[in-house]
Design an enzyme around this catalytic site. Sequence first.
Site, PDB file in Angstrom:
ATOM      1  N   GLU A 192     -16.711  24.188   4.860  1.00 54.63           N
ATOM      2  CA  GLU A 192     -16.286  25.534   5.278  1.00 54.63           C
ATOM      3  C   GLU A 192     -17.216  26.208   6.289  1.00 54.63           C
ATOM      4  OE1 GLU A 192     -15.667  27.726   1.647  1.00 54.63           O
ATOM      5  OE2 GLU A 192     -14.099  26.382   0.961  1.00 54.63           O
ATOM      6  N   GLU A 230      -8.411  18.880  -1.707  1.00 56.12           N
ATOM      7  CA  GLU A 230      -8.365  19.843  -2.826  1.00 56.12           C
ATOM      8  C   GLU A 230      -6.954  20.367  -3.056  1.00 56.12           C
ATOM      9  OE1 GLU A 230     -11.410  22.865  -2.395  1.00 56.12           O
ATOM     10  OE2 GLU A 230     -12.843  21.428  -1.580  1.00 56.12           O
TER      11      GLU A 230
END
Length: 374
Positions: free
Chosen positions: A166, A281
């Site tokens: 991220e 995910e």
Amino acid sequence: MSTFAGTDALAIASGYRHQNNPIQVTAQKNKDFSVVENTPLRKRAAAKGLIYGAATQTSTLCLDTKFATKFAQECAMLVPENELKWKALRPSFNSFDFTRSDWLAHFASTNKMLLRGHTLVWHESLPQWFKAIVNNRNAEQIMLKHITTVVGHYAGKIHSWDVVNEAVFPEHGRADGLRNTPWLKFLGLNYIDFAFRMAAQADPKALLVYNDYGLEYDTPGDEAKRTAVLKLLERLKSQGTPVQALGIQAHLEGEAPFNAKKLKAFLKNVADLGLKIIITELDVAENMLPKNILVRDRLVAKIYEDYLSVVLDETAVIAVLTWGLSDRYTWLRDQKFRKDGETVRPLPLDAQMERKLAWYAMARAFDQAPMRVF
Ligand code: XIL
């Protein structure tokens, strides 16, 4: 033929990311979710040269044997949900505690599963001491020690490491799209390159991944994110950084349509850089969907199948990991809870460990995926 009965459903829903564009979601009653045989997901994926796995936690596997059995049956890869994050591994500046992650590594190898590494460099899940101790004079040393020790500890045993998680956030307004994180502040933009080089040195066998979210939808936010992530990957590749794959988190929303053409084009751009792709995910938030469970499950399943049928068409995609396996254990219980108080149902198995329509949707997507040729 194994089938799962659904029901006639029409639902109107609007999601927070898409609330300017309320959409009508139709769960066609005729949509067929049947599959041939009861073969688990790990075998269906493997038949196409793909890997299916899921994230889980030490405490869950220890306490719930029914879950642990299902996990081993369905998954060919285990992702430690929190156990390899700084907060879990670094009780203090000077110490490492591998107790819980080693337990997971042992569980994985006992059950013939691959193991993922998640994650080495992230702005979240940092321990309390981090803020007080880390500064621009010692950050490089501290990152180096962390990566060398953790990656070294599992060297040769990890399929792939999420080296940096991220790091892109265009909303922060930088021209390069990078997120303002402590690492960027202390080390400058080369912290990403540095992390990958350290990881490659500590474990030359693991596939090294850049992992991020918000890459799926046809919204201005996701468009900006895709552009910035591509720009980052291009820069890393051109300077010889050993990044080998993009991890797409794929936290999807049950009410949000995606644009197959744009998604395909993005995956192709990534593949053209010579990178593999892992769906890291996957789950489908259903807090904006109607209360009726049959309706909800059908809408969630449709998203799974629609998304995976597009994504698996790109042969650079080598693995699909869900963020959890059973609705009993999902981060979305806290993150995207339902206002009507119902428990959320974002994953392939229900809270009693029974296969849901989402499981069937995944099974169908694997069965229909093109064969990977290596
Ligand atoms: C989440 C876990 O699921 C939670 O248990 C924890 O409290 C916070 O982190 N993106 C990531 C994951 O990369 O590490 C996050 O996992 C979910 C979002």
